[in-house]
Scaffold this motif. Structure first.
Motif, PDB file in Angstrom:
ATOM      1  N   ALA A  88       0.813  -1.215   0.000  1.00 50.98           N
ATOM      2  CA  ALA A  88       0.000   0.000   0.000  1.00 50.98           C
ATOM      3  C   ALA A  88       0.846   1.264   0.000  1.00 50.98           C
ATOM      4  CB  ALA A  88      -0.935   0.006   1.207  1.00 50.98           C
ATOM      5  N   HIS A  89       2.160   1.145   0.108  1.00 47.70           N
ATOM      6  CA  HIS A  89       3.063   2.293   0.118  1.00 47.70           C
ATOM      7  C   HIS A  89       4.183   2.087  -0.892  1.00 47.70           C
ATOM      8  CE1 HIS A  89       1.160   2.552   4.100  1.00 47.70           C
ATOM      9  NE2 HIS A  89       1.489   3.825   4.123  1.00 47.70           N
ATOM     10  N   SER A  90       4.747   3.189  -1.336  1.00 49.15           N
ATOM     11  CA  SER A  90       6.075   3.127  -1.926  1.00 49.15           C
ATOM     12  C   SER A  90       7.054   3.339  -0.776  1.00 49.15           C
ATOM     13  CB  SER A  90       6.252   4.203  -3.001  1.00 49.15           C
ATOM     14  OG  SER A  90       6.105   5.492  -2.436  1.00 49.15           O
ATOM     15  N   HIS A  91       8.278   2.850  -0.934  1.00 47.30           N
ATOM     16  CA  HIS A  91       9.186   2.806   0.212  1.00 47.30           C
ATOM     17  C   HIS A  91      10.522   3.464  -0.122  1.00 47.30           C
ATOM     18  CE1 HIS A  91       6.566   0.080   2.485  1.00 47.30           C
ATOM     19  NE2 HIS A  91       6.255  -0.393   1.291  1.00 47.30           N
ATOM     20  N   GLU A  92      10.982   4.245   0.849  1.00 51.27           N
ATOM     21  CA  GLU A  92      12.291   4.873   0.763  1.00 51.27           C
ATOM     22  C   GLU A  92      13.116   4.371   1.945  1.00 51.27           C
ATOM     23  OE1 GLU A  92      13.894   9.276   1.703  1.00 51.27           O
ATOM     24  OE2 GLU A  92      12.575   9.173  -0.073  1.00 51.27           O
ATOM     25  N   ILE A  93      14.161   3.607   1.647  1.00 53.50           N
ATOM     26  CA  ILE A  93      15.002   3.005   2.672  1.00 53.50           C
ATOM     27  C   ILE A  93      16.319   3.773   2.725  1.00 53.50           C
ATOM     28  CG2 ILE A  93      16.106   0.875   3.471  1.00 53.50           C
ATOM     29  CD1 ILE A  93      14.059  -0.624   1.642  1.00 53.50           C
ATOM     30  N   ARG A  94      16.553   4.426   3.855  1.00 51.32           N
ATOM     31  CA  ARG A  94      17.775   5.205   4.024  1.00 51.32           C
ATOM     32  C   ARG A  94      18.847   4.287   4.621  1.00 51.32           C
ATOM     33  NH1 ARG A  94      14.686  10.393   6.808  1.00 51.32           N
ATOM     34  NH2 ARG A  94      13.311  10.835   5.012  1.00 51.32           N
ATOM     35  N   VAL A  95      19.883   4.079   3.863  1.00 54.45           N
ATOM     36  CA  VAL A  95      20.931   3.133   4.236  1.00 54.45           C
ATOM     37  C   VAL A  95      22.130   3.901   4.777  1.00 54.45           C
ATOM     38  CG1 VAL A  95      22.459   1.311   3.402  1.00 54.45           C
ATOM     39  CG2 VAL A  95      20.129   1.514   2.477  1.00 54.45           C
ATOM     40  N   ASP A  96      22.584   3.508   5.972  1.00 51.94           N
ATOM     41  CA  ASP A  96      23.796   4.088   6.550  1.00 51.94           C
ATOM     42  C   ASP A  96      24.912   3.051   6.418  1.00 51.94           C
ATOM     43  OD1 ASP A  96      25.879   4.994   8.221  1.00 51.94           O
ATOM     44  OD2 ASP A  96      24.462   6.149   9.433  1.00 51.94           O
ATOM     45  N   PRO A  97      25.852   3.254   5.498  1.00 55.82           N
ATOM     46  CA  PRO A  97      26.884   2.236   5.254  1.00 55.82           C
ATOM     47  C   PRO A  97      27.808   2.001   6.438  1.00 55.82           C
ATOM     48  CG  PRO A  97      27.354   4.246   4.011  1.00 55.82           C
ATOM     49  CD  PRO A  97      25.998   4.417   4.590  1.00 55.82           C
ATOM     50  N   SER A  98      27.760   2.859   7.438  1.00 56.00           N
ATOM     51  CA  SER A  98      28.618   2.636   8.609  1.00 56.00           C
ATOM     52  C   SER A  98      28.070   1.533   9.504  1.00 56.00           C
ATOM     53  CB  SER A  98      28.749   3.927   9.419  1.00 56.00           C
ATOM     54  OG  SER A  98      27.532   4.270  10.047  1.00 56.00           O
ATOM     55  N   ILE A  99      26.784   1.198   9.369  1.00 60.23           N
ATOM     56  CA  ILE A  99      26.196   0.184  10.241  1.00 60.23           C
ATOM     57  C   ILE A  99      25.537  -0.964   9.485  1.00 60.23           C
ATOM     58  CG2 ILE A  99      25.825   1.740  12.186  1.00 60.23           C
ATOM     59  CD1 ILE A  99      22.933   2.079  11.281  1.00 60.23           C
TER      60      ILE A  99
END
Length: 340
Positions: A263-274
């Protein structure tokens, strides 16, 4: 068809006064001719007229004229509205998460009966509500002092006290139950309910007793959800689908898992340090006939996925923002870095 003249049915009787030669000529002119294309008898000179009558008859036998007002065309469908965007972040694993009011999230934590991940003390301090699922209380009692060596175990146990312990109470040790009860933890025995898992019971408790009245900002972090028996893992993933409107993250030392509702589009914020770089998109609940992503090494472009077909595993995160849109609920998983 128009009425054919009597000449269409000629007589073959010659006049008694007609000579034999004249009779032969008369018969040759008036005798009907068999036309294979019409499969009927056509006298000479009438073929064109018969064709015209036949075409006219066929035309008006197949055309239906409306007898009432014309039916209006169906209304045009309005253009599809864009899906609302849901954002996801693992900033709760950062030593100092960003203080952005737009990203304000109310965290709750559930501890299951598996070994605590190395970041359990950090996640515990992020949460405003802490619930142990039955034997998960044993893990907190035993495991927190092990993760914080050099400190007094008794002080650690008092500091990391759950707000509630819920489940069928078949795994918690009696002395642990008594210890936390004396510290004021709420003990909720639901041994009468054998149709739901301990995680399901804990999620239900949190959603009815949220740390913040605004459930839209609620995110539940589940420690010990992965590892151990495979059927337990599948039961935990099933809880994600049952509570699909709530953001729930399953955590282990190696990875995090959460649901991407269709039901949503998704924005996944990725932190490469973790976290990262390995990730996956899995259509566990139902096949997906169309999934599109950005930000991955091998992006999907209106791609179909299903068990027995394509499943996007061992993909790589290439950007710090990944977007996903799908016509089916998907499981997102990403690896966690060991120093997180």
């Amino acid at each position: 068809m128009s009425q054919l003249p009597d000449a269409y049915f000629p007589s073959y009787h010659a006049s008694s006064t007609t000579s034999a030669r004249e009779e032969k000529n008369t018969l040759s002119l008036t005798r009907p001719r068999y036309d294979l294309s019409l499969q009927t008898f056509c006298p000479p000179g009438r073929v064109h007229e018969l064709f015209s009558d036949l075409q006219y008859s066929l035309l008006f036998s197949s055309v239906h004229f409306p007898t009432g007002p014309a039916t209006p065309p169906p209304p045009r469908r309005p253009p599809a509205m864009p899906l609302p965007t849901m954002t996801h972040s693992s900033s709760f694993l950062l030593p100092s998460p960003p203080a952005d009011p737009a990203d304000a999230v109310s965290y709750a934590v559930v501890v299951l009966n598996q070994r605590l991940p190395r970041f359990a003390p950090l996640v515990w301090t992020r949460a405003e509500l802490r619930v142990c699922a039955d034997g998960g209380a044993n893990r907190v009692f035993d495991g927190m002092p092990d993760l914080l060596p050099g400190e007094d175990p008794d002080e650690i146990r008092e500091r990391y006290k759950p707000d509630a312990i819920k489940g069928d109470m078949d795994s918690i040790r009696p002395e642990v139950k008594e210890y936390y009860s004396n510290l004021g933890a709420k003990i909720i025995d639901e041994s009468h309910d054998q149709d739901t898992t301990d995680l399901h019971k804990c999620i239900s408790f949190i959603t009815t007793n949220p740390p913040d009245p605004d459930n839209s900002n609620l995110c539940i972090l589940v420690l010990g959800a992965l590892g151990g028996r495979f059927d337990h893992e599948m039961g935990n993933i099933n809880v994600l689908y049952h509570f699909s409107s709530i953001r729930i993250v399953l955590l282990s030392d190696d990875s995090s898992i959460f649901l991407l509702p269709k039901a949503h589009s998704h924005e996944i914020r990725v932190d490469p340090s973790i976290e990262g770089p390995h990730c996956g998109l899995i259509p566990m609940g139902a096949p997906s006939s169309s999934t599109t992503t950005t930000g991955l090494r091998w992006n999907l472009d209106n791609t179909s996925m299903s068990y027995g077909g394509l499943v996007s595993t061992s993909n790589i995160v290439d950007e710090e923002k990944v977007t996903v849109t799908s016509d089916s609920d998907l499981i997102w998983t990403i690896s966690l870095r060991k120093h997180a």
